[in-house]
Design an enzyme around this catalytic site. Structure first.
Site, PDB file in Angstrom:
ATOM      1  N   ASP A 185       0.833  -1.195   0.000  1.00 17.68           N
ATOM      2  CA  ASP A 185       0.000   0.000   0.000  1.00 17.68           C
ATOM      3  C   ASP A 185       0.872   1.251   0.000  1.00 17.68           C
ATOM      4  O   ASP A 185       0.366   2.370  -0.085  1.00 17.68           O
ATOM      5  CB  ASP A 185      -1.001   0.003   1.159  1.00 17.68           C
ATOM      6  CG  ASP A 185      -0.349  -0.054   2.537  1.00 17.68           C
ATOM      7  OD1 ASP A 185       0.892  -0.113   2.619  1.00 17.68           O
ATOM      8  OD2 ASP A 185      -1.093  -0.063   3.531  1.00 17.68           O
ATOM      9  N   SER A 186       2.191   1.053   0.029  1.00 22.57           N
ATOM     10  CA  SER A 186       3.131   2.147  -0.181  1.00 22.57           C
ATOM     11  C   SER A 186       2.953   2.774  -1.559  1.00 22.57           C
ATOM     12  O   SER A 186       3.479   3.856  -1.826  1.00 22.57           O
ATOM     13  CB  SER A 186       4.572   1.644  -0.031  1.00 22.57           C
ATOM     14  OG  SER A 186       4.786   0.468  -0.791  1.00 22.57           O
TER      15      SER A 186
ATOM     16  N   ASP B 150      -0.881  -6.174  -0.267  1.00 21.43           N
ATOM     17  CA  ASP B 150      -1.320  -5.551   0.981  1.00 21.43           C
ATOM     18  C   ASP B 150      -2.834  -5.370   1.016  1.00 21.43           C
ATOM     19  O   ASP B 150      -3.455  -5.010   0.010  1.00 21.43           O
ATOM     20  CB  ASP B 150      -0.687  -4.168   1.135  1.00 21.43           C
ATOM     21  CG  ASP B 150       0.591  -4.184   1.962  1.00 21.43           C
ATOM     22  OD1 ASP B 150       0.812  -5.168   2.682  1.00 21.43           O
ATOM     23  OD2 ASP B 150       1.343  -3.207   1.888  1.00 21.43           O
TER      24      ASP B 150
ATOM     25  N   LYS C 173      -1.302  -9.470   2.754  1.00 20.52           N
ATOM     26  CA  LYS C 173      -0.585  -9.030   3.946  1.00 20.52           C
ATOM     27  C   LYS C 173      -1.428  -8.018   4.700  1.00 20.52           C
ATOM     28  O   LYS C 173      -2.054  -7.149   4.082  1.00 20.52           O
ATOM     29  CB  LYS C 173       0.772  -8.404   3.591  1.00 20.52           C
ATOM     30  CG  LYS C 173       1.567  -7.934   4.814  1.00 20.52           C
ATOM     31  CD  LYS C 173       2.998  -7.545   4.450  1.00 20.52           C
ATOM     32  CE  LYS C 173       3.087  -6.194   3.823  1.00 20.52           C
ATOM     33  NZ  LYS C 173       2.713  -5.076   4.748  1.00 20.52           N
TER      34      LYS C 173
ATOM     35  N   GLU D 140      -1.555  -5.565   8.507  1.00 18.37           N
ATOM     36  CA  GLU D 140      -0.817  -5.046   9.651  1.00 18.37           C
ATOM     37  C   GLU D 140      -1.531  -5.372  10.959  1.00 18.37           C
ATOM     38  O   GLU D 140      -2.756  -5.462  11.007  1.00 18.37           O
ATOM     39  CB  GLU D 140      -0.652  -3.528   9.515  1.00 18.37           C
ATOM     40  CG  GLU D 140       0.162  -3.107   8.306  1.00 18.37           C
ATOM     41  CD  GLU D 140       0.300  -1.596   8.211  1.00 18.37           C
ATOM     42  OE1 GLU D 140      -0.145  -0.886   9.150  1.00 18.37           O
ATOM     43  OE2 GLU D 140       0.851  -1.112   7.208  1.00 18.37           O
TER      44      GLU D 140
ATOM     45  N   GLU E 291       9.008  -4.532  10.823  1.00 12.67           N
ATOM     46  CA  GLU E 291       9.437  -3.226  10.340  1.00 12.67           C
ATOM     47  C   GLU E 291       9.941  -2.353  11.475  1.00 12.67           C
ATOM     48  O   GLU E 291       9.260  -2.175  12.487  1.00 12.67           O
ATOM     49  CB  GLU E 291       8.301  -2.507   9.605  1.00 12.67           C
ATOM     50  CG  GLU E 291       8.727  -1.153   9.049  1.00 12.67           C
ATOM     51  CD  GLU E 291       7.758  -0.542   8.062  1.00 12.67           C
ATOM     52  OE1 GLU E 291       8.024   0.576   7.590  1.00 12.67           O
ATOM     53  OE2 GLU E 291       6.732  -1.185   7.757  1.00 12.67           O
TER      54      GLU E 291
END
Length: 280
Positions: free
Chosen positions: A43-44, A82, A112, A114, A181
Site C-alpha cells: 500500500d506504499s 497488501d 498481507k 498489519e 518493520e
C-alpha cells in the site's frame, strides 16, 4: 515455475529470501527476471505511485488495479498484496471478503495485513478461507497516528514484550510469514529464532529470514528523505533528471529527432502534392 509457500519456508534458517515491492507490469517483470523470490504490492503505492502523504487513502480497488498488473508480470516470484487501511479492521467478515476479492481478482499468492494480537482473529479467518497470510508487526504505517509517527518499535521492555506476543499470536493464527518493520536487530533475531514462520525484515537487521525494500527507495528515485535502513543500489533520480533535461534542450534546439530517427517520403509524391488543382 511459480514459487510456493513451501519453497519459501524451506529456506528458513538457511538461505535468506529476497523481496521487493512492485506496482506495475514492467517492474514486476524485471524483478522477476532478476530472480527475486517475492514481490510485495504494497500500500506504499499511495506514497510512491499516487502521491499521497501516507497510505491511509489507498483503496481495495487501488490494490487490485496494481496487483493485477504485477501478477501478469511475475512468472516465478511469489506475489503478496497488501490489504489497505479499513479493508480488514472493521470486522472478521469484511476482512475475509476483501482478502478473497483481492486474491480472486488479481491471482496473487497471499495477502498481507498489519497488526498483531488485535487482528489475529482476522488472520485466522482468512487462512481458514484458504488464503495465505503475511502478518506485519513493529512499525505499522497504517497506524502511524496511534504510534505517534514513524518510529522504531520494541526499544522498551513493554514494547519488546508486545512484539513477542504479536509474533506468537499471528503465527498461531496461521500467518506463514511475518514482516518486521523498524525493530531492533537483536529483538528481530529473537523473534526469528522463536518462530516457525518466515520473518521478513525492513529495518530489522540481518538475522531475519528475508529482507524487503521499496524498489523506488533502493534505486534512488528521489533525492529526498531516505530511511536509515535503505541502501541505495542506484541513483536513478539523477540519471532520469539529466535525461529529461537533455531531451528538453534537444527539443528546443531541434537536434532531436536526428535524421536517422525520421521517415522519408519519395520526392515524386511530394511534387504531386504541390501540383496546382485542375480548373473546373
Amino acid at each position: 515455475m511459480k514459487k510456493s509457500i513451501f519453497d519459501l519456508l524451506d529456506r528458513k534458517g538457511t538461505l535468506p529470501v529476497s523481496m521487493l515491492t512492485a506496482y506495475d507490469y514492467h517492474t514486476a517483470q524485471t524483478i522477476d527476471e532478476a530472480g527475486i523470490d517475492m514481490i510485495l504490492v504494497g500500500d506504499s503505492l499511495g506514497n510512491v505511485m499516487l502521491g499521497y502523504e501516507n497510505t491511509l487513502a489507498v483503496t481495495v480497488e487501488d490494490m487490485i488495479h496494481h496487483g493485477k498488473a504485477v501478477c501478469r508480470g511475475a512468472k516465478q516470484a511469489f506475489v503478496v498484496i497488501d490489504m489497505p487501511f479499513m479493508s480488514y479492521q472493521a470486522s472478521v467478515e469484511e476482512a475475509v471478503r476483501n482478502a478473497g476479492r483481492i486474491m480472486k481478482e488479481t491471482n496473487c499468492q497471499a495477502v498481507k495485513l498489519e497488526g498483531g494480537v488485535e487482528y489475529a482473529d482476522r488472520i485466522r479467518a482468512i487462512v481458514q478461507a484458504g488464503i495465505p497470510v503475511v502478518a506485519h508487526i513493529g512499525l505499522t504505517p497504517q497506524s502511524f497516528n496511534a504510534l505517534g509517527g514513524y518510529k522504531v518499535q520494541g526499544k522498551s521492555l513493554k514494547q519488546a514484550q508486545k512484539l513477542l506476543a504479536d509474533a506468537k499470536a499471528v503465527e498461531e493464527a496461521g500467518a506463514f510469514a511475518i514482516t518486521l518493520e523498524c525493530v531492533p536487530e537483536a529483538l528481530a533475531k529473537l523473534i526469528t529464532e522463536q518462530s516457525n514462520a518466515l520473518t521478513i525484515g525492513i529495518g530489522a537487521g540481518k538475522y531475519c529470514d528475508g529482507q524487503v525494500l521499496v524498489y523506488q527507495d533502493m534505486l534512488g528515485f528521489t533525492d529526498g528523505f531516505t530511511p536509515k535502513f535503505v541502501k541505495k543500489y542506484a541513483d536513478l533520480h539523477s540519471v532520469m533528471l539529466e535525461a529529461f533535461k537533455q531531451y528538453k534542450q534537444e527539443c528546443e534546439d531541434r537536434t532531436f529527432p536526428e535524421d536517422n530517427r525520421t521517415y522519408a517520403i519519395r520526392e515524386e509524391v511530394l511534387q504531386e502534392l504541390f501540383q496546382p488543382e485542375l480548373a473546373y
